[in-house]
Design a protein around this motif. Structure first.
Motif, mmCIF file in Angstrom:
data_model
loop_
_atom_site.group_PDB
_atom_site.id
_atom_site.type_symbol
_atom_site.label_atom_id
_atom_site.label_comp_id
_atom_site.label_asym_id
_atom_site.label_seq_id
_atom_site.Cartn_x
_atom_site.Cartn_y
_atom_site.Cartn_z
ATOM 1 N N HIS A 148 0.862 -1.359 0.005
ATOM 2 C CA HIS A 148 -0.120 -0.039 0.127
ATOM 3 C C HIS A 148 0.777 1.279 -0.090
ATOM 4 C CE1 HIS A 148 -3.186 -2.953 0.739
ATOM 5 N NE2 HIS A 148 -2.268 -3.438 1.484
ATOM 6 N N GLU A 164 -2.062 0.026 7.915
ATOM 7 C CA GLU A 164 -1.408 -0.790 7.490
ATOM 8 C C GLU A 164 -0.046 -0.358 6.650
ATOM 9 O OE1 GLU A 164 -3.349 -3.523 4.830
ATOM 10 O OE2 GLU A 164 -1.395 -4.674 4.031
ATOM 11 N N HIS A 218 2.576 -6.934 4.558
ATOM 12 C CA HIS A 218 1.417 -6.467 4.850
ATOM 13 C C HIS A 218 0.939 -6.706 6.275
ATOM 14 C CE1 HIS A 218 0.323 -5.826 0.612
ATOM 15 N NE2 HIS A 218 1.456 -6.528 0.440
ATOM 16 N N CYS A 219 -0.038 -6.284 6.466
ATOM 17 C CA CYS A 219 -0.927 -6.610 7.988
ATOM 18 C C CYS A 219 -2.444 -6.849 7.751
ATOM 19 C CB CYS A 219 -1.016 -5.185 8.837
ATOM 20 S SG CYS A 219 0.349 -4.463 9.234
ATOM 21 N N GLU A 250 -6.308 -7.812 -0.656
ATOM 22 C CA GLU A 250 -5.111 -7.266 -0.992
ATOM 23 C C GLU A 250 -5.253 -6.810 -2.429
ATOM 24 O OE1 GLU A 250 -2.996 -6.436 1.156
ATOM 25 O OE2 GLU A 250 -2.866 -7.801 2.684
HETATM 26 ZN ZN LIG Z 1 -2.080 -5.406 2.439
#
Ligand SMILES: [Zn+2]
Length: 368
Positions: A148, A164, A218-219, A250
Motif C-alpha cells: 500500500h 497498514e 502487509h498487515c 489485497e
Molecule cells: Zn495489505
C-alpha cells in the motif's frame, strides 16, 4: 644427492607453487596458490571461490562439503578422495585434508578432475587452466515491498488511528538495515516513503533489477475483530475461502485505486499467463522461504500460527523470482494493532524475517 634429482626437485617446486587461470572471454587472469602437505601439492578450497565464484558450504554432521561451480554441485566426502558429480563418483587420488580449520584439496582435482567434469568449460595444459567466465549464482539482491502507501492506506487499525501502510514501511526500513549489515546482499524497497505505487510497478521494479528474492509486507484485517495470527503466502490460485478473502482484500487496490474494472482486466489478461510461467519455476523456493518465515515468525512472536497459504496475489504474479507475501498480524484486532505499531514487536518481526532469509540464502546458494 644426485644432481639430476636436485634439478628435478627445483623444477617441480617451481612449477607447483601456483596454477594459472586464464578466462576465455576476458583478459583477466588469476592464480591458485598451492602448498605441499605430506609431499603432495594441495590448495585451500576457498581458492575456488576466488577463481570460479564457487559457492562452498560444509555440512559437518553429514561429513560433506558442497562446491557449486557453473551452477552444478560437486559433493565431497570429508577425509576421502572421492567426489560425486551428476550421480557419478570420481577419485582425485589424495584425500581432502583439514588443517587449521581450512580444507585443502590436492591439485589433481584441478588438473585431472575439473576438465573431466566440465569438458566444455575447463581445459588444463602446461600449468594453466583455461576456463569460461564463472557465474555468480548467490542471492545478492532482495526487494522488500511495503504494501500500500499514499492514497491507499491498506487495512485500518482497530482504533482507526493506525494504517497498514505505515507499519509495512517501518518494518521494511528496519529489515533492510539488518539484512545489509549482516548478509552480503543489496536490499531495495519498492517504496521508501508514503507514496502510492501500483502493484504492477512493484514487480516490474524487481524484475528490472533482476532481484533474487521478493518479499511483500502487509498487515491483515478481518470483519471479526477477534481474528488474530500470522500467515505467509506464496502465489497460486487461492485454495481456501479464507485465503480467497485475504486475496480479495489485497487485490482490491487495483479496483479502488488503479482504475477499476479496466485495470483489473488488464492485470488478468496480461500478467496471469506470464506470471504463471514465471512462478512455476520458483514455486518450490517460494514455498521453502514461506515455511521458514511462518516458522520463525510464529516462534519468535508467539503469535497464533495460521499457516503457509497459497493465494493469487497481483503483487506476486509478475515477479520472476521466488516471492512471498507476509501478513505480519491482524491490525483489525485490538492487541494485534498495539503489537504491530510497537517497536518491540516490529523488532521480533524483523529478526524472524532476517533469520528466514539467512537460512534460505544458505540453502539456495548451495542449490543453485
Ligand atoms: Zn495489505
Amino acid at each position: 644427492m644426485n644432481r639430476w634429482l636436485i634439478f628435478f626437485l627445483i623444477i617441480s617446486v617451481g612449477l607447483s607453487a601456483s596454477i594459472n587461470i586464464n578466462y576465455r572471454s576476458q583478459p583477466l587472469s588469476e592464480e591458485i596458490r598451492t602448498q605441499e602437505i605430506d609431499n603432495i601439492e594441495y590448495f585451500n578450497i576457498f581458492e575456488l571461490d576466488k577463481v570460479f565464484k564457487a559457492l562452498i558450504t560444509a555440512d559437518l554432521l553429514d561429513q560433506r562439503l558442497y562446491v557449486n561451480i557453473y551452477g552444478s554441485q560437486i559433493t565431497f566426502l570429508l577425509d576421502s578422495s572421492y567426489l560425486q558429480f551428476m550421480g557419478e563418483d570420481y577419485n582425485f587420488q589424495y584425500p581432502i585434508i583439514l588443517q587449521k580449520e581450512k580444507y585443502f584439496l590436492p591439485i589433481t582435482f584441478l588438473t585431472d578432475i575439473l576438465p573431466i567434469l566440465f569438458p566444455q568449460k575447463i581445459t588444463f595444459s602446461s600449468n594453466t587452466i583455461i576456463a569460461d567466465t564463472p557465474i555468480d549464482n548467490s542471492i545478492k539482491t532482495i526487494v522488500l515491498d511495503p504494501g500500500h502507501g499514499g492514497k491507499d492506506p491498506g487495512a485500518v487499525g482497530y482504533s482507526k488511528k493506525n494504517f497498514e501502510k505505515n507499519v509495512a514501511l517501518q518494518v521494511a526500513r528496519k529489515l533492510k538495515e539488518k539484512l545489509e549489515a549482516a548478509l552480503d546482499v543489496q536490499v531495495l524497497l519498492t517504496r521508501s516513503k508514503d507514496e502510492f505505487v501500483s502493484l504492477q510497478s512493484r514487480t516490474d521494479f524487481a524484475n528490472k533489477i533482476d532481484a533474487d528474492l521478493f518479499i511483500s509486507l502487509h498487515c491483515n484485517a478481518h470483519r471479526n475483530k477477534q481474528v488474530k495470527g500470522i500467515e505467509v503466502y506464496y502465489l497460486s490460485t487461492a485454495k481456501t475461502d479464507e485465503a480467497r478473502a485475504v486475496e480479495a482484500m489485497e487485490n482490491s487496490v487495483v479496483f479502488d485505486f488503479e482504475g477499476g474494472d479496466k485495470a483489473v482486466q488488464q492485470y488478468n489478461d496480461l500478467a496471469f499467463i506470464l506470471a504463471d510461467m514465471a512462478q512455476n519455476e520458483h514455486l518450490e523456493e517460494s514455498y521453502r522461504i514461506s515455511s521458514y518465515l511462518q516458522d520463525n515468525l510464529t516462534k519468535q512472536t508467539t503469535s497464533y500460527n495460521r499457516g503457509v497459504k497459497q493465494a493469487n496475489f497481483y503483487v506476486l504474479r509478475g515477479a520472476y523470482m521466488p516471492s512471498v507475501l507476509v501478513e505480519m498480524g491482524f491490525i483489525s484486532n485490538k492487541s494485534g494493532e498495539q503489537k504491530l505499531v510497537s517497536a518491540s514487536y516490529q523488532k521480533k518481526i524483523v529478526n524472524s524475517i532476517f533469520e528466514s532469509v539467512r537460512a534460505f540464502k544458505f540453502k539456495y546458494d548451495k542449490m543453485r
